[in-house]
Design an enzyme around this catalytic site. Structure first.
Site, PDB file in Angstrom:
ATOM      1  N   ASP A   1       0.612  -1.282  -0.043  1.00 34.78           N
ATOM      2  CA  ASP A   1       0.235  -0.022  -0.046  1.00 34.78           C
ATOM      3  C   ASP A   1       0.779   1.332   0.044  1.00 34.78           C
ATOM      4  OD1 ASP A   1      -2.416   1.469   0.035  1.00 34.78           O
ATOM      5  OD2 ASP A   1      -2.649   1.082   2.184  1.00 34.78           O
TER       6      ASP A   1
ATOM      7  N   HIS B   1       2.660   3.103  -8.833  1.00 36.01           N
ATOM      8  CA  HIS B   1       2.536   1.759  -9.140  1.00 36.01           C
ATOM      9  C   HIS B   1       3.616   1.236  -9.867  1.00 36.01           C
ATOM     10  CE1 HIS B   1      -1.542   2.180  -7.461  1.00 36.01           C
ATOM     11  NE2 HIS B   1      -2.153   2.521  -8.576  1.00 36.01           N
TER      12      HIS B   1
ATOM     13  N   LEU C   1      10.977 -20.338  -4.556  1.00 35.03           N
ATOM     14  CA  LEU C   1       9.940 -19.795  -3.776  1.00 35.03           C
ATOM     15  C   LEU C   1       8.594 -19.573  -4.887  1.00 35.03           C
ATOM     16  CD1 LEU C   1       9.195 -16.952  -1.846  1.00 35.03           C
ATOM     17  CD2 LEU C   1       9.709 -15.626  -3.977  1.00 35.03           C
TER      18      LEU C   1
HETATM   19  C1  FPP Z   1      -2.289  -0.045  -3.239  1.00 33.36           C
HETATM   20  O1  FPP Z   1      -1.669   1.511  -3.145  1.00 33.36           O
HETATM   21  C2  FPP Z   1      -1.451  -0.577  -4.489  1.00 33.36           C
HETATM   22  C3  FPP Z   1      -2.151  -1.192  -5.397  1.00 33.36           C
HETATM   23  C4  FPP Z   1      -3.719  -1.215  -5.519  1.00 33.36           C
HETATM   24  C5  FPP Z   1      -1.750  -1.783  -6.572  1.00 33.36           C
HETATM   25  C6  FPP Z   1      -0.371  -2.415  -6.060  1.00 33.36           C
HETATM   26  C7  FPP Z   1       0.371  -2.931  -7.379  1.00 33.36           C
HETATM   27  C8  FPP Z   1       1.706  -2.984  -7.438  1.00 33.36           C
HETATM   28  C9  FPP Z   1       2.663  -2.620  -6.310  1.00 33.36           C
HETATM   29  C10 FPP Z   1       2.307  -3.352  -8.509  1.00 33.36           C
HETATM   30  C11 FPP Z   1       2.066  -4.748  -8.639  1.00 33.36           C
HETATM   31  C12 FPP Z   1       2.903  -5.165  -9.534  1.00 33.36           C
HETATM   32  C13 FPP Z   1       2.818  -6.353 -10.299  1.00 33.36           C
HETATM   33  C14 FPP Z   1       4.006  -7.210 -11.039  1.00 33.36           C
HETATM   34  C15 FPP Z   1       1.446  -7.106 -10.415  1.00 33.36           C
HETATM   35  P1  FPP Z   1      -2.795   2.784  -3.389  1.00 33.36           P
HETATM   36  O2  FPP Z   1      -2.838   2.798  -4.884  1.00 33.36           O
HETATM   37  O3  FPP Z   1      -3.860   2.437  -2.672  1.00 33.36           O
HETATM   38  O4  FPP Z   1      -1.824   3.833  -2.722  1.00 33.36           O
HETATM   39  P2  FPP Z   1      -2.467   4.946  -1.742  1.00 33.36           P
HETATM   40  O5  FPP Z   1      -3.344   4.308  -0.750  1.00 33.36           O
HETATM   41  O6  FPP Z   1      -1.293   6.032  -1.286  1.00 33.36           O
HETATM   42  O7  FPP Z   1      -3.293   5.826  -2.610  1.00 33.36           O
END
Ligand code: FPP
Length: 259
Positions: free
Chosen positions: A39, A56, A150
């Site tokens: 997050d 992201h 893994l």
């Molecule tokens: C939450 O942060 C994050 C997500 C919903 C997306 C997570 C995805 C990645 C870390 C990349 C994934 C990579 C692959 C290879 C699938 P948020 O957007 O809710 O952050 P915020 O709370 O600060 O707005």
């Protein structure tokens, strides 16, 4: 020294301090299954006046570093919450961007995952995923099928309440058609109806960005897991942070309801 600026895995040139920490951690049992709620990507981007998707993208790079370190530590399964069944409510451009990340990630790093004996898996509702996303994941699953290092398990379009409701429905059908006697239903049998059938429950849950909640993630499976929360935003999550979480885990006493 700033560890998160180092290209540790690219050049395999771990600093000696980090290497010592890794060796020390490996002397004690490491969690077999680590689950992470990644997050804070949006906030990371906002702090830099960048579009949310830039967070992201940076988060995707952290997935690689975390995977490689988890593999080196001997962790058996790493489940990453990449997209929830509720995340479809986000703006279309953001959803479209996240749905392209598996392709980009696997397009770039699949050879490295194969080489490092990592096996790719996924939990979540496949049917609603765009074809290009699913194809990238299925190709990776196929190419890493025989690896036994893994397990990198992406939770993509995953939601725990729906998973539990669907498991209940399948149990009902199986009891109606005689495949299952209701007297046989116990926790272990019920677990086999979940998307995580065949996975051990997570030993350690990590959530970044300072939020202290589960957000519909593995509600059944996390019943006895240790939780580790950090204010660090996911794109800033470094090898040091994963090692710290595991060190804390190793100091905790798990009693599973006993004394
Ligand atoms: C939450 O942060 C994050 C997500 C919903 C997306 C997570 C995805 C990645 C870390 C990349 C994934 C990579 C692959 C290879 C699938 P948020 O957007 O809710 O952050 P915020 O709370 O600060 O707005």
């Amino acid at each position: 020294m700033m560890f998160n600026k180092m290209k540790l895995w690219k050049n395999q040139n771990n600093s000696s301090i980090l290497r010592d920490k890794i060796n020390k951690i490996k002397e004690l049992p490491v969690p077999e299954h680590v689950a992470i709620i990644m997050d804070g990507n949006g906030r990371w981007a906002k702090k830099r006046a960048l579009p949310r998707v830039a967070g992201h993208h940076e988060g995707m790079k952290v997935v690689r570093k975390t995977t490689m370190l988890a593999n080196e530590l001997g962790i058996k399964t790493l489940t990453l919450y990449a997209f929830s069944t509720e995340n479809w409510k986000r703006p279309k451009n953001e959803v479209d961007y996240i749905m392209k990340l598996p392709e980009e990630f696997l397009g770039t790093f699949l050879p490295e995952l194969v080489e490092n004996n990592v096996q790719v898996k996924m939990i979540g509702y496949k049917d609603q995923l765009p074809g290009h996303t699913l194809r990238a994941i299925e190709k990776a699953m196929d190419q890493t099928r025989n690896n036994n290092g893994l397990v990198l398990n992406f939770a993509l379009n995953y939601g725990s309440r729906l998973e539990i409701v669907d498991a209940v429905k399948k149990v009902i059908i199986d009891t109606q058609n005689g495949k299952l006697q209701s007297s046989e239903l116990d926790e272990q049998v019920f677990s086999s109806y979940l998307m995580t059938a065949g996975f051990a429950d997570p030993d350690l849950l990590i959530r970044t960005s300072g939020e202290i909640r589960l957000s519909n993630f593995m509600l059944w499976q996390l019943a006895y897991s240790e939780f580790w929360f950090t204010d660090v935003l996911w794109p800033d999550f470094s090898e040091e942070h994963l090692l710290e979480a595991i060190e804390v885990f190793q100091k905790r006493q798990r009693r599973f309801g006993g004394i």
